[in-house]
Design an enzyme around this catalytic site. Structure first.
Site, PDB file in Angstrom:
ATOM      1  N   GLY A   1      -3.968  12.434 -23.520  1.00 28.48           N
ATOM      2  CA  GLY A   1      -5.379  12.749 -23.308  1.00 28.48           C
ATOM      3  C   GLY A   1      -6.278  11.644 -23.828  1.00 28.48           C
ATOM      4  N   GLY A   2      -7.473  12.061 -24.259  1.00 27.23           N
ATOM      5  CA  GLY A   2      -8.427  11.086 -24.775  1.00 27.23           C
ATOM      6  C   GLY A   2      -7.892  10.370 -25.998  1.00 27.23           C
TER       7      GLY A   2
ATOM      8  N   GLY B   1      -9.274 -26.208 -11.970  1.00 30.18           N
ATOM      9  CA  GLY B   1     -10.030 -25.311 -12.845  1.00 30.18           C
ATOM     10  C   GLY B   1      -9.227 -24.930 -14.068  1.00 30.18           C
ATOM     11  CB  ALA B   2      -5.652 -24.183 -14.535  1.00 27.48           C
TER      12      ALA B   2
END
Ligand code: HXC
Length: 522
Positions: A185-186, A420-421
């Protein structure tokens, strides 16, 4: 307490004292028993330790000081008034790991499944508050059925208060989670808000909704283990970082990790005495890069040959294996290491690798741990799969993290640094403090064959143009001639150079412009 001790006949003061002490001790002993022997046996039969046994392994001997072992829940509904346990299902307090202060809570599954009541949450919040007051990390050992069902909204409020405190503590003190049982759950969101999450194989699970709900809602039939076991979360989802065979190994792993971390965001970097010579030269590094540029090698071996005593504490070793992140020491001082791994997908940056590294970089930056980046990257991963799933958005997280970081940034390019790397991987352009390359480095917009296909495709002598491109860029000289590299170094000297520069950068102090907070592309 003593003043209220009324007796029908006048009894000696010492007698009253003893009686009240024995009642207190009796209750304390009850707290030590948790849910009782049967429940503890059942815990052991599942291969799990009890909450207190775990703390005794996590913390230095006799260092644990417990708070709130007399706390009980205040719920009177559904027969809960007859199910009161001293301590109410969580053991809290502080202790030390190798002599350094840490606050802890350990959920006790033997008491109502370790479920979180309002009182139980208040105990956890108390140690989190105190950790913030004295500035020390918090470790949570999670083993709980989630919100205590009988308490309804009160237990939900308890979780909400913990989430709020997790976020306020984030970046102030390290927060570490070890999942040692169910986490449903949470309840999974508190560990998810902490810095590092470890799991125990086969006995721990994390999911927002369990298999029963999954079956009803999505018609899928899946086991707890496949849905949210350690393998799933350390290899597929990336929710958990490291996993261990059993409680004992996991607790030892947590102690090991703790040693690399400062106690808070203004603490000095942990430094241990270093018996590995600073000037140790590793000749094997000079020949570790294969002569064929498309042949892979193990970057982990490179990292281990450089750092103290070959000891690398890798974070998330089974997830996004095309990038390595983790802690090591150089000259005894903790450093965060980020390195492309040519063995997997040639070390290309994909979405998972970008997010994995970005998160690690931001942790190191928040706690002033210097970053060492080892680069061998052919670029961002191409393809519709990556593009459509948002490589631009996820890759931007890595750009953001490196640009934002103000800690000392040291970068070594071992082989490819393309496009870009090249920029992203802690280049000089992103405020790199010390950027060097090995003679084998190739720094270019892209590989020569790819470049020739684009710019020389109609050239009558495409092959010789490709060779010319290769000659020009298959070397770090061009980048060095522009000052984008501080030096080209012999691989064997990498360790010494990095340690020297770390010492130099100890007094580094730069600040980003004031802002409420940045808007990292999430
Ligand atoms: C109260 C609980 C409990 C809970 C377990 N117990 N979970 N009591 N509240 N949430 C009790 C059981 O009644 C049982 O009590 C004892 O703990 C041990 O549980 P078992 O079921 O016997 O153990 P096991 O078979 O190992 O199964 C463990 C389990 C299962 C998988 C965790 O108990 C379970 O599914 N529990 C419910 C999980 C859940 O849905 N929790 C709510 C999540 S929602 P006795 O007296 O018989 O020993 C949530 C919201 C948070 O947490 C929101 C935050 C924003």
């Amino acid at each position: 307490m003593l003043l209220r001790c009324r007796t029908p006949t006048r009894r000696p003061f010492e007698f009253c004292l003893k009686r009240s002490y024995s009642a207190i001790e009796q209750r304390r002993q009850q707290a030590y028993q948790g849910g009782g022997k049967d429940k503890q046996d059942s815990q052991h039969n599942k291969g799990k330790l009890t909450a207190r046994e775990r703390l005794s392994l996590l913390l230095d001997t006799n260092s644990f000081r417990e708070y709130d072992c007399f706390v009980e829940h205040q719920c009177h509904d559904f027969g809960m008034q007859d199910k009161k346990y001293a301590g109410d299902g969580v053991v809290t307090g502080h202790g030390t790991i190798h002599g350094r202060r840490v606050f802890v809570y350990s959920q006790d599954f033997t008491v109502l499944g370790g479920s979180l009541s309002k009182s139980n949450a208040q105990k956890i919040l108390k140690v989190m508050d105190q950790a913030m007051t004295v500035r020390a990390p918090v470790i949570g050992l999670q083993d709980s059925g989630g919100a205590r069902i009988q308490e309804g909204v009160d237990s939900l409020a308890g979780y909400a208060d913990i989430f709020q405190k997790n976020v306020l503590a984030s970046g102030v003190v390290p927060q570490l989670s070890l999942i040692m049982g169910p986490c449903a759950g949470g309840a999974v969101y508190s560990p998810a808000l902490t810095d590092f999450t470890m799991m125990v194989r086969n006995t721990s699970h994390m999911f927002v909704t369990g298999p029963d709900v999954v079956r009803v809602v999505t018609n899928e039939d899946i086991s707890q283990e496949l849905l949210g076991g350690a393998k799933t979360h350390t290899t597929k989802s990336g929710v958990a970082h490291n996993d261990y065979a059993n409680d004992i190994e996991a607790l030892q792993g947590m102690r090991d990790l703790f040693d690399y971390l400062p106690l808070h965001n203004q603490d000095t970097i942990p430094t241990l005495p270093c018996d590995d010579p600073i000037d140790r030269q590793d000749q094997a590094l000079d020949s570790i890069i294969p002569s064929d540029p498309s042949t892979a090698y193990d970057m982990k071996e490179v990292v281990e040959r450089i750092i103290d005593n070959h000891s690398f504490f890798e974070i998330a070793p089974k997830f996004a294996q095309n990038i390595l992140v983790g802690f090591g020491r150089l000259g005894g001082q903790s450093v965060g290491i980020v390195a492309n791994q040519p063995l997997i997908s040639s070390g290309a940056l994909d979405m998972d690798a970008s997010v994995k590294a970005a998160r690690f970089i931001r942790f190191c930056d928040a706690f002033n741990i210097p970053l060492v980046t080892m680069v061998d990257v052919p670029g961002f991963m191409p393809g519709t799969g990556q593009e459509h799933a948002g490589i631009i958005r996820h890759g931007a997280k890595l750009v953001y993290a490196y640009c934002e970081a103000t800690v000392p940034k040291l970068t070594v390019i071992t082989r490819k640094a393309y496009g870009g790397a090249y920029i992203v991987m802690s280049s000089k352009h992103l405020r790199g403090d010390y950027n060097v390359a090995w003679p084998s480095a190739e720094i270019a917009v892209m590989g020569a064959a790819g470049a020739a296909d684009v710019v020389f495709r109609n050239h009558p002598d495409k092959k010789s143009m490709e060779q010319e491109y290769k000659d020009k860029f298959s070397t770090p000289l061009m980048a060095a001639s522009r000052g984008y590299l501080d030096d080209i170094i012999q691989p064997r000297s990498t360790r010494t150079r990095l340690i020297e520069q770390l010492a130099l950068l100890k007094t580094k102090s730069i600040q980003n412009p004031w802002k409420k907070h940045g808007s990292i592309p999430l």
